[in-house]
Design a protein around this motif. Sequence first.
Motif, PDB file in Angstrom:
ATOM      1  N   SER A   1      12.300   7.197  -0.026  1.00 51.84           N
ATOM      2  CA  SER A   1      13.006   7.763   1.132  1.00 51.84           C
ATOM      3  C   SER A   1      12.151   8.833   1.796  1.00 51.84           C
ATOM      4  N   GLY A   2      10.871   8.759   1.562  1.00 54.70           N
ATOM      5  CA  GLY A   2       9.915   9.692   2.139  1.00 54.70           C
ATOM      6  C   GLY A   2       8.515   9.250   1.783  1.00 54.70           C
ATOM      7  N   GLY A   3       7.556  10.120   1.924  1.00 49.35           N
ATOM      8  CA  GLY A   3       6.184   9.770   1.604  1.00 49.35           C
ATOM      9  C   GLY A   3       5.944   9.658   0.112  1.00 49.35           C
ATOM     10  N   PHE A   4       4.869   8.997  -0.263  1.00 49.58           N
ATOM     11  CA  PHE A   4       4.529   8.807  -1.668  1.00 49.58           C
ATOM     12  C   PHE A   4       3.037   8.513  -1.775  1.00 49.58           C
ATOM     13  N   THR A   5       2.522   8.540  -2.991  1.00 53.62           N
ATOM     14  CA  THR A   5       1.122   8.189  -3.232  1.00 53.62           C
ATOM     15  C   THR A   5       0.992   6.678  -3.306  1.00 53.62           C
ATOM     16  N   ARG A   6       0.146   6.106  -2.475  1.00 59.11           N
ATOM     17  CA  ARG A   6       0.032   4.654  -2.451  1.00 59.11           C
ATOM     18  C   ARG A   6      -0.515   4.138  -3.777  1.00 59.11           C
ATOM     19  N   PRO A   7      -0.182   2.915  -4.149  1.00 64.33           N
ATOM     20  CA  PRO A   7      -0.626   2.374  -5.440  1.00 64.33           C
ATOM     21  C   PRO A   7      -2.152   2.362  -5.557  1.00 64.33           C
ATOM     22  N   THR A   8      -2.611   2.576  -6.765  1.00 66.89           N
ATOM     23  CA  THR A   8      -4.048   2.553  -7.036  1.00 66.89           C
ATOM     24  C   THR A   8      -4.441   1.383  -7.933  1.00 66.89           C
ATOM     25  N   ALA A   9      -3.477   0.548  -8.288  1.00 66.85           N
ATOM     26  CA  ALA A   9      -3.732  -0.623  -9.130  1.00 66.85           C
ATOM     27  C   ALA A   9      -2.699  -1.687  -8.812  1.00 66.85           C
ATOM     28  N   ALA A  10      -2.969  -2.897  -9.231  1.00 65.52           N
ATOM     29  CA  ALA A  10      -2.029  -3.994  -9.017  1.00 65.52           C
ATOM     30  C   ALA A  10      -0.768  -3.775  -9.835  1.00 65.52           C
ATOM     31  N   PHE A  11       0.360  -4.335  -9.361  1.00 65.40           N
ATOM     32  CA  PHE A  11       1.599  -4.269 -10.113  1.00 65.40           C
ATOM     33  C   PHE A  11       1.458  -5.053 -11.415  1.00 65.40           C
ATOM     34  N   GLY A  12       2.187  -4.622 -12.430  1.00 69.50           N
ATOM     35  CA  GLY A  12       2.164  -5.326 -13.705  1.00 69.50           C
ATOM     36  C   GLY A  12       3.165  -6.456 -13.787  1.00 69.50           C
ATOM     37  N   GLY A  13       4.213  -6.414 -12.940  1.00 68.13           N
ATOM     38  CA  GLY A  13       5.229  -7.468 -12.931  1.00 68.13           C
ATOM     39  C   GLY A  13       6.513  -7.105 -13.630  1.00 68.13           C
ATOM     40  N   SER A  14       6.550  -5.975 -14.330  1.00 64.45           N
ATOM     41  CA  SER A  14       7.757  -5.570 -15.048  1.00 64.45           C
ATOM     42  C   SER A  14       8.359  -4.293 -14.472  1.00 64.45           C
ATOM     43  N   GLU A  15       7.952  -3.922 -13.278  1.00 64.94           N
ATOM     44  CA  GLU A  15       8.480  -2.711 -12.653  1.00 64.94           C
ATOM     45  C   GLU A  15       9.982  -2.847 -12.389  1.00 64.94           C
ATOM     46  N   ALA A  16      10.707  -1.753 -12.517  1.00 65.24           N
ATOM     47  CA  ALA A  16      12.159  -1.756 -12.330  1.00 65.24           C
ATOM     48  C   ALA A  16      12.524  -2.258 -10.939  1.00 65.24           C
ATOM     49  N   GLY A  17      13.468  -3.190 -10.892  1.00 71.39           N
ATOM     50  CA  GLY A  17      13.958  -3.700  -9.620  1.00 71.39           C
ATOM     51  C   GLY A  17      13.117  -4.774  -8.980  1.00 71.39           C
ATOM     52  N   MET A  18      11.988  -5.142  -9.579  1.00 71.03           N
ATOM     53  CA  MET A  18      11.118  -6.146  -8.969  1.00 71.03           C
ATOM     54  C   MET A  18      11.727  -7.532  -9.105  1.00 71.03           C
ATOM     55  N   VAL A  19      11.803  -8.258  -7.991  1.00 66.19           N
ATOM     56  CA  VAL A  19      12.312  -9.629  -8.016  1.00 66.19           C
ATOM     57  C   VAL A  19      11.286 -10.647  -7.538  1.00 66.19           C
ATOM     58  N   GLY A  20      10.178 -10.189  -6.987  1.00 65.59           N
ATOM     59  CA  GLY A  20       9.123 -11.099  -6.558  1.00 65.59           C
ATOM     60  C   GLY A  20       7.781 -10.402  -6.549  1.00 65.59           C
ATOM     61  N   LEU A  21       6.733 -11.108  -6.989  1.00 69.01           N
ATOM     62  CA  LEU A  21       5.385 -10.529  -7.015  1.00 69.01           C
ATOM     63  C   LEU A  21       4.372 -11.624  -6.744  1.00 69.01           C
ATOM     64  N   TRP A  22       3.510 -11.382  -5.774  1.00 74.26           N
ATOM     65  CA  TRP A  22       2.464 -12.330  -5.405  1.00 74.26           C
ATOM     66  C   TRP A  22       1.127 -11.604  -5.416  1.00 74.26           C
ATOM     67  N   HIS A  23       0.335 -11.809  -6.482  1.00 71.18           N
ATOM     68  CA  HIS A  23      -0.983 -11.184  -6.573  1.00 71.18           C
ATOM     69  C   HIS A  23      -1.966 -11.825  -5.592  1.00 71.18           C
ATOM     70  N   LEU A  24      -1.742 -13.112  -5.277  1.00 75.98           N
ATOM     71  CA  LEU A  24      -2.599 -13.845  -4.337  1.00 75.98           C
ATOM     72  C   LEU A  24      -4.046 -13.875  -4.806  1.00 75.98           C
ATOM     73  N   ASP A  25      -4.212 -14.058  -6.117  1.00 76.47           N
ATOM     74  CA  ASP A  25      -5.541 -14.103  -6.715  1.00 76.47           C
ATOM     75  C   ASP A  25      -5.984 -15.520  -7.070  1.00 76.47           C
ATOM     76  N   SER A  26      -5.168 -16.522  -6.709  1.00 76.54           N
ATOM     77  CA  SER A  26      -5.462 -17.919  -7.056  1.00 76.54           C
ATOM     78  C   SER A  26      -5.597 -18.104  -8.559  1.00 76.54           C
ATOM     79  N   ALA A  27      -4.825 -17.312  -9.319  1.00 79.94           N
ATOM     80  CA  ALA A  27      -4.917 -17.367 -10.775  1.00 79.94           C
ATOM     81  C   ALA A  27      -3.631 -17.874 -11.422  1.00 79.94           C
ATOM     82  N   GLY A  28      -2.685 -18.355 -10.599  1.00 78.28           N
ATOM     83  CA  GLY A  28      -1.443 -18.870 -11.143  1.00 78.28           C
ATOM     84  C   GLY A  28      -0.534 -17.795 -11.705  1.00 78.28           C
TER      85      GLY A  28
END
Length: 212
Positions: A144-171
């Motif tokens: 609901s305001g500013g934040f520090t942008r991510p410095t690494a890829a998501f792990g996939g188990s973050e709270a509330g995550m329902v979709g994740l696309w790394h787009l790395d062609s790695a399945g």
Amino acid sequence: KFGASLSGGYGATSGAVTSGAVALTLTAWVKTTATGFQIAAHRSDVWLGSTGGNAAAGWGGGSIATTTAINDGAWHHLEISGSAAGAQVTVDGVVAGSSGTAISSAGVATSGIVGAGSFRPVASGYEWTGEVDEVALFSTALHSGGFTRPTAAFGGSEAGMVGLWHLDSAGTDSFVPDTTAPSLTSPTATQTGSTTASGTVSTDEGNGTLYR
């Protein structure tokens, strides 16, 4: 940005993706030099992209056009985060624009489109010119305001995550379908026969459709 990325073109999920509530966060890393209207990530009619070279986002009933340029050929982190109280667009963690209009279609379960989008999930158009990486969808308004942008890829188990696309062609891209049964409150009904009844019921589903 993190590993490989999607360079031009677009792809759609093979099934429905939903946030499950009238609140969401859609986030992506993007790179472009284009100035036209284009969409990097899109779920139902909630989209994240740019217009006139500036970051922009929209949804059913509202939109946010910013004056923050992202078409300098560098990687930028884009995010739209919102709920019934309104929404904000951030660029690299800095709030670039906001709206008091509620995210009104966040519970609609439709396919997701990454790299391009339109206001119909089955149609092409508004293709993103450049690169897109690390697209994620959450079922809550993360910021609901500013934040520090991510410095690494998501792990996939973050709270509330329902979709994740790394787009790395790695399945490793994935999404979580909305399989949770609706929670019903205050049902009232009067039975009029062995198989029929009339009455009212409330449900916590964002799309709010209940069949009997």
